[in-house]
Design a protein around this motif. Structure first.
Motif, PDB file in Angstrom:
ATOM      1  N   PHE A   1       0.968  -1.636  -0.199  1.00 21.35           N
ATOM      2  CA  PHE A   1       0.208  -0.289  -0.333  1.00 21.35           C
ATOM      3  C   PHE A   1       0.609   1.111  -0.240  1.00 21.35           C
ATOM      4  O   PHE A   1       2.224   1.251   0.542  1.00 21.35           O
ATOM      5  N   SER A   2       0.130   2.362  -0.721  1.00 19.78           N
ATOM      6  CA  SER A   2       0.902   3.760  -0.806  1.00 19.78           C
ATOM      7  C   SER A   2       0.412   4.474   0.862  1.00 19.78           C
ATOM      8  O   SER A   2      -0.140   3.541   1.720  1.00 19.78           O
ATOM      9  N   PRO A   3       1.345   4.865   1.387  1.00 18.46           N
ATOM     10  CA  PRO A   3       1.349   5.691   2.205  1.00 18.46           C
ATOM     11  C   PRO A   3       0.137   6.533   2.444  1.00 18.46           C
ATOM     12  O   PRO A   3      -0.453   6.794   3.621  1.00 18.46           O
ATOM     13  N   ASP A   4      -0.586   6.511   1.831  1.00 15.04           N
ATOM     14  CA  ASP A   4      -2.091   7.863   2.247  1.00 15.04           C
ATOM     15  C   ASP A   4      -2.787   6.745   2.370  1.00 15.04           C
ATOM     16  O   ASP A   4      -4.033   6.734   2.225  1.00 15.04           O
ATOM     17  N   VAL A   5      -2.986   5.185   1.655  1.00 16.02           N
ATOM     18  CA  VAL A   5      -3.940   4.301   2.315  1.00 16.02           C
ATOM     19  C   VAL A   5      -3.739   3.746   3.818  1.00 16.02           C
ATOM     20  O   VAL A   5      -2.774   3.128   4.435  1.00 16.02           O
ATOM     21  N   GLY A   6      -4.920   3.957   4.477  1.00 14.90           N
ATOM     22  CA  GLY A   6      -5.319   3.798   6.083  1.00 14.90           C
ATOM     23  C   GLY A   6      -5.597   1.963   5.960  1.00 14.90           C
ATOM     24  O   GLY A   6      -6.191   1.493   5.249  1.00 14.90           O
ATOM     25  N   PHE A   7      -5.045   1.355   6.695  1.00 15.29           N
ATOM     26  CA  PHE A   7      -5.059  -0.180   7.532  1.00 15.29           C
ATOM     27  C   PHE A   7      -4.676  -0.220   8.417  1.00 15.29           C
ATOM     28  O   PHE A   7      -4.108  -0.126   8.664  1.00 15.29           O
ATOM     29  N   ALA A   8      -6.028  -0.344   8.917  1.00 17.96           N
ATOM     30  CA  ALA A   8      -6.043  -1.301  10.194  1.00 17.96           C
ATOM     31  C   ALA A   8      -6.580  -2.682  10.392  1.00 17.96           C
ATOM     32  O   ALA A   8      -7.418  -3.189   9.970  1.00 17.96           O
ATOM     33  N   HIS A   9      -5.444  -3.440  10.334  1.00 19.81           N
ATOM     34  CA  HIS A   9      -5.444  -4.931  10.245  1.00 19.81           C
ATOM     35  C   HIS A   9      -4.786  -5.810  11.205  1.00 19.81           C
ATOM     36  O   HIS A   9      -3.927  -5.675  12.031  1.00 19.81           O
ATOM     37  N   LYS A  10      -4.968  -6.911  11.300  1.00 24.14           N
ATOM     38  CA  LYS A  10      -4.233  -7.776  11.734  1.00 24.14           C
ATOM     39  C   LYS A  10      -3.541  -9.412  10.701  1.00 24.14           C
ATOM     40  O   LYS A  10      -4.440  -9.615  10.353  1.00 24.14           O
ATOM     41  N   THR A  11      -2.524  -9.351  11.446  1.00 25.27           N
ATOM     42  CA  THR A  11      -1.875 -10.936  10.177  1.00 25.27           C
ATOM     43  C   THR A  11      -1.623 -11.476  11.366  1.00 25.27           C
ATOM     44  O   THR A  11      -2.071 -12.284  12.581  1.00 25.27           O
ATOM     45  N   GLY A  12      -1.782 -12.284  10.979  1.00 28.73           N
ATOM     46  CA  GLY A  12      -1.934 -14.255  11.118  1.00 28.73           C
ATOM     47  C   GLY A  12      -0.753 -14.922  10.862  1.00 28.73           C
ATOM     48  O   GLY A  12      -0.931 -15.123   9.960  1.00 28.73           O
ATOM     49  N   LEU A  13       0.315 -15.304  11.578  1.00 31.62           N
ATOM     50  CA  LEU A  13       1.279 -16.278  11.138  1.00 31.62           C
ATOM     51  C   LEU A  13       0.835 -17.464  11.877  1.00 31.62           C
ATOM     52  O   LEU A  13       1.465 -17.136  13.344  1.00 31.62           O
TER      53      LEU A  13
ATOM     54  N   GLY B   1     -10.110   7.154   0.653  1.00 31.53           N
ATOM     55  CA  GLY B   1     -10.997   8.601  -0.007  1.00 31.53           C
ATOM     56  C   GLY B   1     -12.246   8.597   0.520  1.00 31.53           C
ATOM     57  O   GLY B   1     -13.588   9.044  -0.277  1.00 31.53           O
ATOM     58  N   GLY B   2     -12.438   8.736   1.984  1.00 32.80           N
ATOM     59  CA  GLY B   2     -13.203   8.503   2.951  1.00 32.80           C
ATOM     60  C   GLY B   2     -14.286   7.580   2.898  1.00 32.80           C
ATOM     61  O   GLY B   2     -15.473   7.192   3.044  1.00 32.80           O
ATOM     62  N   ARG B   3     -13.559   6.413   2.148  1.00 29.82           N
ATOM     63  CA  ARG B   3     -14.724   5.245   1.853  1.00 29.82           C
ATOM     64  C   ARG B   3     -14.027   4.392   2.588  1.00 29.82           C
ATOM     65  O   ARG B   3     -12.906   3.779   2.809  1.00 29.82           O
ATOM     66  N   ASP B   4     -14.565   2.538   3.590  1.00 26.24           N
ATOM     67  CA  ASP B   4     -13.764   1.693   4.103  1.00 26.24           C
ATOM     68  C   ASP B   4     -14.257   0.552   3.125  1.00 26.24           C
ATOM     69  O   ASP B   4     -15.527   0.694   2.834  1.00 26.24           O
ATOM     70  N   TYR B   5     -13.521  -0.106   3.174  1.00 25.51           N
ATOM     71  CA  TYR B   5     -13.211  -1.537   2.586  1.00 25.51           C
ATOM     72  C   TYR B   5     -12.888  -2.907   3.635  1.00 25.51           C
ATOM     73  O   TYR B   5     -11.582  -2.370   3.582  1.00 25.51           O
ATOM     74  N   VAL B   6     -13.233  -3.497   3.076  1.00 24.61           N
ATOM     75  CA  VAL B   6     -12.711  -4.799   4.501  1.00 24.61           C
ATOM     76  C   VAL B   6     -12.588  -5.830   3.732  1.00 24.61           C
ATOM     77  O   VAL B   6     -12.588  -6.089   2.599  1.00 24.61           O
ATOM     78  N   VAL B   7     -11.081  -6.398   3.928  1.00 27.35           N
ATOM     79  CA  VAL B   7     -10.020  -7.588   3.254  1.00 27.35           C
ATOM     80  C   VAL B   7      -9.641  -8.075   3.760  1.00 27.35           C
ATOM     81  O   VAL B   7      -9.226  -8.012   5.156  1.00 27.35           O
ATOM     82  N   ALA B   8     -10.202  -9.345   3.140  1.00 25.03           N
ATOM     83  CA  ALA B   8      -9.459 -10.222   4.923  1.00 25.03           C
ATOM     84  C   ALA B   8      -9.109 -11.693   3.248  1.00 25.03           C
ATOM     85  O   ALA B   8      -9.708 -12.275   2.568  1.00 25.03           O
ATOM     86  N   VAL B   9      -7.258 -11.703   3.115  1.00 25.28           N
ATOM     87  CA  VAL B   9      -6.705 -12.755   2.559  1.00 25.28           C
ATOM     88  C   VAL B   9      -5.797 -14.061   3.846  1.00 25.28           C
ATOM     89  O   VAL B   9      -4.898 -13.650   5.028  1.00 25.28           O
ATOM     90  N   LEU B  10      -6.321 -15.206   3.620  1.00 20.60           N
ATOM     91  CA  LEU B  10      -6.348 -16.037   4.613  1.00 20.60           C
ATOM     92  C   LEU B  10      -5.122 -17.365   3.779  1.00 20.60           C
ATOM     93  O   LEU B  10      -6.149 -17.631   2.236  1.00 20.60           O
ATOM     94  N   THR B  11      -3.917 -17.264   3.473  1.00 18.16           N
ATOM     95  CA  THR B  11      -3.204 -18.516   2.975  1.00 18.16           C
ATOM     96  C   THR B  11      -3.039 -19.719   3.139  1.00 18.16           C
ATOM     97  O   THR B  11      -2.664 -18.908   4.525  1.00 18.16           O
ATOM     98  N   ASP B  12      -2.142 -20.240   2.135  1.00 22.62           N
ATOM     99  CA  ASP B  12      -1.807 -21.997   2.827  1.00 22.62           C
ATOM    100  C   ASP B  12      -0.945 -22.182   2.573  1.00 22.62           C
ATOM    101  O   ASP B  12      -0.481 -21.842   1.311  1.00 22.62           O
ATOM    102  N   GLY B  13       0.376 -23.111   3.055  1.00 17.66           N
ATOM    103  CA  GLY B  13       1.523 -23.921   2.366  1.00 17.66           C
ATOM    104  C   GLY B  13       2.607 -23.228   1.763  1.00 17.66           C
ATOM    105  O   GLY B  13       3.809 -23.754   1.166  1.00 17.66           O
ATOM    106  N   TRP B  14       2.476 -22.006   3.020  1.00 19.88           N
ATOM    107  CA  TRP B  14       3.992 -21.396   2.347  1.00 19.88           C
ATOM    108  C   TRP B  14       4.879 -22.098   3.958  1.00 19.88           C
ATOM    109  O   TRP B  14       4.659 -22.819   4.996  1.00 19.88           O
ATOM    110  N   SER B  15       5.925 -22.101   3.404  1.00 20.93           N
ATOM    111  CA  SER B  15       7.138 -22.793   4.386  1.00 20.93           C
ATOM    112  C   SER B  15       7.729 -21.770   5.426  1.00 20.93           C
ATOM    113  O   SER B  15       7.978 -21.506   6.506  1.00 20.93           O
TER     114      SER B  15
END
Length: 151
Positions: A78-90, A104-118
Motif C-alpha cells: 500500500f501507498s502511505p496514504d492508504v489507511g489499514f487497520a489490520h491483523k496478520t496471522g502467522l 478517499g473517505g471510504r472503508d473496505y474490508v479485506v480478508a486474505v487467508l493463505t496456506d502452504g508457505w514455508s
C-alpha cells in the motif's frame, strides 16, 4: 480466562459458524483453530459498523488494529496514504492478513487467508503484490461516485 468453549460459543452466537477453537485436536500448546475468509470479513464488517461490540470496545479494538506493527503482508504493497487497520496471522505454514482499508473517505474490508508457505518471509512478496492489486481496486472505486460491489 474464558476457555476455548466459551470463545467458540460466542463466535457461533455471533453468526461465525465456520470458526472453531478445538484444543482437543491441536498439539501441545497449540489450539486447532479454523475459520474462513467470509467469517473474518463478516467480523470486520460488523466491527466497522459498530455492531459487534460496545462503542468503547469497538474503539479500543480498532485502535489495536490501527497500531499493527507487523507490516510484511498486504500493507507492504500500500501507498502511505492508504489507511489499514489490520491483523496478520502467522502459523507454521499459513500467512494471513485481514483488516479495514480506508481511502478517499471510504472503508473496505479485506480478508486474505493463505496456506502452504514455508515461512512468512516466503509469503511476503506475494502479499506485497496482492496489496498493490487491492490498492488499485480501491483507488478506482474511491474515484467513482457510486461504490461498486467487491469481486
Amino acid at each position: 480466562w474464558l476457555g476455548w468453549e466459551e470463545v467458540e460459543t460466542f463466535a457461533h452466537e455471533q453468526g461465525f459458524a465456520a470458526t472453531t477453537f478445538d484444543p482437543a485436536t491441536g498439539s501441545q500448546d497449540v489450539v486447532a483453530m479454523t475459520t474462513t475468509p467470509a467469517d473474518v470479513a463478516a467480523l470486520l464488517e460488523r466491527l466497522r459498523r459498530g455492531e459487534l461490540l460496545s462503542g468503547s470496545s469497538t474503539a479500543l479494538l480498532l485502535g489495536f488494529l490501527e497500531e499493527q506493527h507487523l507490516d510484511y503482508a498486504l500493507s507492504s504493497g500500500f501507498s502511505p496514504d492508504v489507511g489499514f487497520a489490520h491483523k496478520t496471522g502467522l502459523l507454521v505454514d499459513v500467512s494471513h492478513d485481514a483488516g479495514i482499508v480506508e481511502l478517499g473517505g471510504r472503508d473496505y474490508v479485506v480478508a486474505v487467508l493463505t496456506d502452504g508457505w514455508s515461512d512468512y518471509e516466503e509469503s511476503a512478496p506475494w502479499f506485497g503484490d496482492a496489496g498493490r492489486e487491492i490498492e488499485a481496486y480501491v483507488r478506482e472505486d474511491a474515484a467513482s461516485p457510486v461504490p461498486r460491489a467487491a469481486p
